[in-house]
Design an enzyme around this catalytic site. Structure first.
Site, PDB file in Angstrom:
ATOM      1  CG  HIS A  20      -0.405  -0.090   2.532  1.00 32.90           C
ATOM      2  ND1 HIS A  20       0.335   0.950   3.070  1.00 32.90           N
ATOM      3  CD2 HIS A  20      -0.424  -1.061   3.481  1.00 32.90           C
ATOM      4  CE1 HIS A  20       0.719   0.611   4.287  1.00 32.90           C
ATOM      5  NE2 HIS A  20       0.286  -0.615   4.555  1.00 32.90           N
TER       6      HIS A  20
ATOM      7  CG  HIS B 226       4.052  -1.552   2.317  1.00 36.01           C
ATOM      8  ND1 HIS B 226       2.834  -2.100   2.025  1.00 36.01           N
ATOM      9  CD2 HIS B 226       4.340  -1.901   3.589  1.00 36.01           C
ATOM     10  CE1 HIS B 226       2.395  -2.774   3.072  1.00 36.01           C
ATOM     11  NE2 HIS B 226       3.290  -2.661   4.045  1.00 36.01           N
TER      12      HIS B 226
ATOM     13  CB  CYS C  47       2.026  -7.679  19.410  1.00 33.79           C
ATOM     14  SG  CYS C  47       1.185  -7.196  17.870  1.00 33.79           S
TER      15      CYS C  47
ATOM     16  CB  CYS D 130       4.954  -6.135  16.624  1.00 31.49           C
ATOM     17  SG  CYS D 130       3.768  -4.835  16.751  1.00 31.49           S
TER      18      CYS D 130
ATOM     19  CB  CYS E 184      -0.133  -4.516  20.127  1.00 36.40           C
ATOM     20  SG  CYS E 184       0.971  -3.709  18.994  1.00 36.40           S
TER      21      CYS E 184
ATOM     22  CG  HIS F  14      -0.284  -3.382  14.765  1.00 33.62           C
ATOM     23  ND1 HIS F  14       0.939  -3.834  15.178  1.00 33.62           N
ATOM     24  CD2 HIS F  14      -0.170  -3.077  13.458  1.00 33.62           C
ATOM     25  CE1 HIS F  14       1.764  -3.821  14.148  1.00 33.62           C
ATOM     26  NE2 HIS F  14       1.126  -3.371  13.104  1.00 33.62           N
TER      27      HIS F  14
ATOM     28  CE  LYS G 185       2.448   1.874  10.356  1.00 30.29           C
ATOM     29  NZ  LYS G 185       2.485   0.445  10.266  1.00 30.29           N
TER      30      LYS G 185
ATOM     31  CE  LYS H 221      -4.016  -8.328   5.045  1.00 24.89           C
ATOM     32  NZ  LYS H 221      -3.399  -9.601   5.352  1.00 24.89           N
TER      33      LYS H 221
HETATM   34  N1  MSP Z   1       9.409  -6.684   7.720  1.00 26.71           N
HETATM   35  C1  MSP Z   1       9.532  -5.535   8.548  1.00 26.71           C
HETATM   36  C2  MSP Z   1      10.817  -4.808   8.270  1.00 26.71           C
HETATM   37  C3  MSP Z   1      12.065  -5.618   8.425  1.00 26.71           C
HETATM   38  S1  MSP Z   1      13.480  -4.685   7.986  1.00 26.71           S
HETATM   39  C4  MSP Z   1      14.746  -5.633   8.481  1.00 26.71           C
HETATM   40  C5  MSP Z   1       8.358  -4.596   8.320  1.00 26.71           C
HETATM   41  N2  MSP Z   1       7.713  -4.740   7.172  1.00 26.71           N
HETATM   42  S2  MSP Z   1       6.397  -3.908   6.731  1.00 26.71           S
HETATM   43  O1  MSP Z   1       6.046  -4.444   5.446  1.00 26.71           O
HETATM   44  O2  MSP Z   1       5.414  -3.987   7.747  1.00 26.71           O
HETATM   45  O3  MSP Z   1       6.785  -2.411   6.659  1.00 26.71           O
HETATM   46  C6  MSP Z   1       7.783  -1.960   5.825  1.00 26.71           C
HETATM   47  C7  MSP Z   1       7.876  -0.468   5.814  1.00 26.71           C
HETATM   48  O4  MSP Z   1       6.645   0.133   5.424  1.00 26.71           O
HETATM   49  C8  MSP Z   1       8.269   0.148   7.154  1.00 26.71           C
HETATM   50  O5  MSP Z   1       9.268   1.123   6.951  1.00 26.71           O
HETATM   51  C9  MSP Z   1       7.019   0.810   7.595  1.00 26.71           C
HETATM   52  O6  MSP Z   1       7.282   1.915   8.390  1.00 26.71           O
HETATM   53  C10 MSP Z   1       6.432   1.226   6.266  1.00 26.71           C
HETATM   54  N3  MSP Z   1       5.030   1.550   6.399  1.00 26.71           N
HETATM   55  C11 MSP Z   1       3.981   0.685   6.576  1.00 26.71           C
HETATM   56  N4  MSP Z   1       2.862   1.440   6.783  1.00 26.71           N
HETATM   57  C12 MSP Z   1       3.179   2.760   6.723  1.00 26.71           C
HETATM   58  C13 MSP Z   1       2.443   3.951   6.687  1.00 26.71           C
HETATM   59  N5  MSP Z   1       1.146   3.982   6.885  1.00 26.71           N
HETATM   60  N6  MSP Z   1       3.118   5.110   6.414  1.00 26.71           N
HETATM   61  C14 MSP Z   1       4.453   5.127   6.091  1.00 26.71           C
HETATM   62  N7  MSP Z   1       5.150   4.026   6.124  1.00 26.71           N
HETATM   63  C15 MSP Z   1       4.604   2.866   6.679  1.00 26.71           C
HETATM   64  O7  MSP Z   1       8.099  -3.768   9.160  1.00 26.71           O
END
Ligand code: MSP
Length: 665
Positions: free
Chosen positions: A18, A21, A126, A129, A143, A146, A297, A300
């Site tokens: 999304h 990411h 959690c 996380c 948590c 979330h 935030k 998903k």
């Molecule tokens: N798998 C772990 C990271 C391991 S790194 C050794 C993880 N994955 S994630 O898919 O959940 O998130 C990846 C990135 O997307 C993170 O930097 C996270 O902050 C970012 N984002 C996910 N949702 C977000 C928002 N709503 N806004 C901005 N970035 C966010 O965490």
């Protein structure tokens, strides 16, 4: 040559990407591109985090092996990054052998340092996380990240002596690395410092409750804790654990760009693991804020995500890249709203860039035989105004990027475009009758000077835009009669006067057609940003104005299902595209459909540029008899809607995860 190794976090494979990411990846790519443009030796890594309880659960629900889920999502991420022009040099998956070997190597080193021991462990866990939280951090028992229910879990685990590293971590926060704070922005460094100051507990780094992970060396029945597994990707991708350490020696230590939710893992656990293993800590942890929807935030689990697919179909990849970079103050949170997206698109891209460019190009074509002017004036420190503006903007842009103020780098571009527009408005080069009157030679010279300056300033603006919106920058160069590509730029390209004189300027459709916000919101029922769950910001173009849709076909024209099935509709990926010379509308595309590559010509060149097409997946009629169009044999047809008002083509969007060759029916 200065070196810089940027990494994105590796993404969980339990969800389609999304906007959140995408943001992390786009800003990291933008930084990598900026520093490459400055002449540095830059490497960019991204990848997927594929082990752990969440993926195990999804796979169980689907009744498939976890690797099937992981493969599918890893492909989706790979394709999305390709579509978004992400310039990563490598893509690591934690299920790869090279990664496992690196994880085993680091565990061997940590063990040799005497930092591992076995003990019983229980606490509030959690699952989202994949982390334990102390009771004091829970919010109403849930948590803190979330808001999900935590579970009390008990395990016999392998522990890492994290507590031992408190003093060395505090020293790292105090001194920084190479004279720079270890964490950016500094407010976040303070958060991490207080966390460590409040006392570190040893960390459980193995799990027995799940099986989808890397087996913990020497501990049958245990898998490696997913965060230890994941963090090590940054060096396994450079060869740690293999016999070839060339990349590791060249690029480590790196700069990790991450969201603030995963700061603790990167700024506390990761350097402690590395210290224990006797390896250098990262150069810097750069942490950004969150995209919010309704002040929450976007995630998903909350169900309030904006997916990029529809937005891209309606406005193009670079429009979204531009919005993500320019609309969020790097480091802080920002709300994602439809209104902001459309306002920024119209102001900066349709008007600021697109309209200014087409006005300047059109005048130059009209006055100078379809070319750039043949003479230009000398610059002085005080003028012309657009030259002064370009210099100021260039300096601001560079300083902003170096200070991770990406939104200010975007503002510098906006400022320069504004100065060009103001110059055109103030000088009115289209006016032949002037006060005092000018001879035809003087008029020619006056127009040459003004238009050269404006076109040249647009070229400089495109150089500055290149890290943020690379395909657009390349397209602007093409429209300015040069063959530069965003990827070839160096710092010296910002110098004044590089636009060639007398260069042919191609005619071109609007770069970013204006979006009608009123119609757009009407079609969505009142423009309530964030009102819908799983909503997309923009519907495809044909949905913008439902009232103007073409009426359904009459009963006489109905066909049987058998007739319909005679048409072999397939998903294909455009791997190259070029406008057909001498034709206004035709675009020649090289398309991969499954294993086969063929040429397909479509009447879409007034609506799309070649750059906008390459890398996109579209729907094609695959069994159409070959036809010759302007001397080119076309083997198929691309499907597009026809916009009722303009007759312009709007291509059908395909989810990037659909493999090329897939049948459409
Ligand atoms: N798998 C772990 C990271 C391991 S790194 C050794 C993880 N994955 S994630 O898919 O959940 O998130 C990846 C990135 O997307 C993170 O930097 C996270 O902050 C970012 N984002 C996910 N949702 C977000 C928002 N709503 N806004 C901005 N970035 C966010 O965490």
């Amino acid at each position: 040559m200065a070196r810089r190794y940027f990494t994105t976090p590796i993404y969980y494979v339990n969800d389609r990407p999304h906007i959140g990411h995408l943001y992390t990846t786009v800003v990291t790519d933008t930084l990598a591109r900026f520093f490459r443009q400055q002449g540095e030796d830059v490497r960019l890594l991204t990848g997927t985090d594929e082990h752990g309880q969440n993926i195990e659960k999804v796979a169980k629900k689907e009744g498939v092996a976890p690797i099937v889920v992981a493969d599918r999502h890893a492909l989706t991420f790979r394709n999305l990054w390709k579509e978004f022009g992400i310039s990563n040099d490598d893509f690591i998956r934690t299920t790869e052998l090279r990664h496992r070997l690196g994880v085993e190597e680091i565990i061997r080193r940590i063990d040799a340092a005497g930092d591992l021991y076995s003990a019983g462990h229980e606490g509030w866990y959690c699952a989202n996380c994949e982390a334990f939280y102390p009771e004091k951090d829970l919010v109403d028992g849930n948590c803190p990240v979330h808001g999900f229910k935590t579970e009390w879990q008990r395990e016999e685990n392998v522990f890492f002596r994290l507590s031992k590293y408190g003093p060395r971590l505090l020293e790292l926060y105090e001194k920084g690395v190479e004279g720079k704070p270890f964490v950016f922005p500094e407010s976040r460094l303070n958060e991490v410092r207080s966390f460590v100051e409040s006392g570190l507990k040893d960390l459980s780094v193995s799990r027995t409750t799940i099986s989808w992970g890397i087996p913990f060396p020497g501990r049958p029945g245990h898998v490696v804790y997913v965060w230890l597994d994941a963090l090590v990707n940054y060096i396994t991708a450079l060869g740690l654990g293999s016999s070839d350490l060339t990349l590791y020696e060249r690029y480590w230590p790196g700069i990790h760009v991450i969201g603030k939710d995963i700061l603790r893992f990167h700024a506390v656990y990761w350097p402690a693991f590395l210290m224990s293993a006797g390896l250098p800590v990262p150069r810097q942890i750069v942490s950004h804020g969150w995209w919010l929807r309704d002040a929450k935030k976007m995630s998903k689990s909350t169900g309030n995500v904006v997916r990029p697919d529809d937005l891209v179909a309606a406005f193009g990849v670079d429009a979204l890249r531009w919005h993500l970079v320019s609309a969020m103050s790097f480091g802080q949170d920002a709300n994602f709203s439809d209104e902001d997206f459309l306002a920024g698109y119209n102001a900066d891209l349709a008007n600021g860039l697109g309209n200014t460019l087409s006005r300047a190009v059109k005048m130059s074509r009209d006055f100078f035989g379809g070319k750039t002017p043949s003479v230009r004036r000398k610059t002085t420190p005080g003028g012309p105004l657009v030259f002064v503006a370009a210099q100021k903007a260039g300096d601001d842009w560079k300083n902003s990027f170096e200070g991770y103020r990406l939104q200010d780098a975007a503002a510098a571009i906006r400022y320069l475009l504004g100065a060009i527009d103001a110059e055109i408005t103030a000088t009115e080069p289209w006016k032949a009758l002037r006060q005092p009157p000018l001879s035809s030679e003087e008029l020619f010279e006056f127009r040459s000077h003004v238009l050269y300056d404006c076109l040249e300033a647009l070229r400089v603006a495109a150089c500055m835009l290149a890290p943020i919106a690379p395909r657009t920058a390349t397209e602007v160069f093409r429209r300015l009669g040069t063959d530069k590509r965003a990827e070839d730029l160096r710092a010296s390209d910002l110098a004044w006067g590089l636009l060639p004189l007398d260069a042919p300027l191609p005619a071109a459709p609007p770069l970013f057609p204006r979006a009608d916000a009123k119609e757009y919101f009407a079609s969505r029922g009142a423009g309530t940003a964030g009102a819908s769950k799983e909503s997309s910001v923009a519907d495809t173009k044909e949905n913008i104005s439902p009232s103007k849709q073409i009426p359904p076909s009459s009963p006489e024209t109905k066909i049987s299902i058998d007739d319909f099935l005679k048409i072999d509709l397939r998903v294909g990926e455009v791997i190259a595209a070029e406008k057909v010379e001498k034709s206004k509308k035709l675009m020649k595309m090289t398309v991969r459909i499954g294993e086969e590559v063929r040429t397909i010509v479509g009447g879409i060149a007034t609506a799309y540029t070649a750059e906008q097409l390459v890398g996109r997946k579209l729907v094609f009629v695959a069994n159409l008899a070959p036809a010759k169009l302007m001397g080119i044999e076309s083997n198929g047809m691309v499907l597009a809607a026809t916009l009722p008002e303009t007759g312009e083509a709007s291509l059908l969007a395909v989810d990037p995860s659909v493999p090329s060759g897939a049948k459409v029916k």
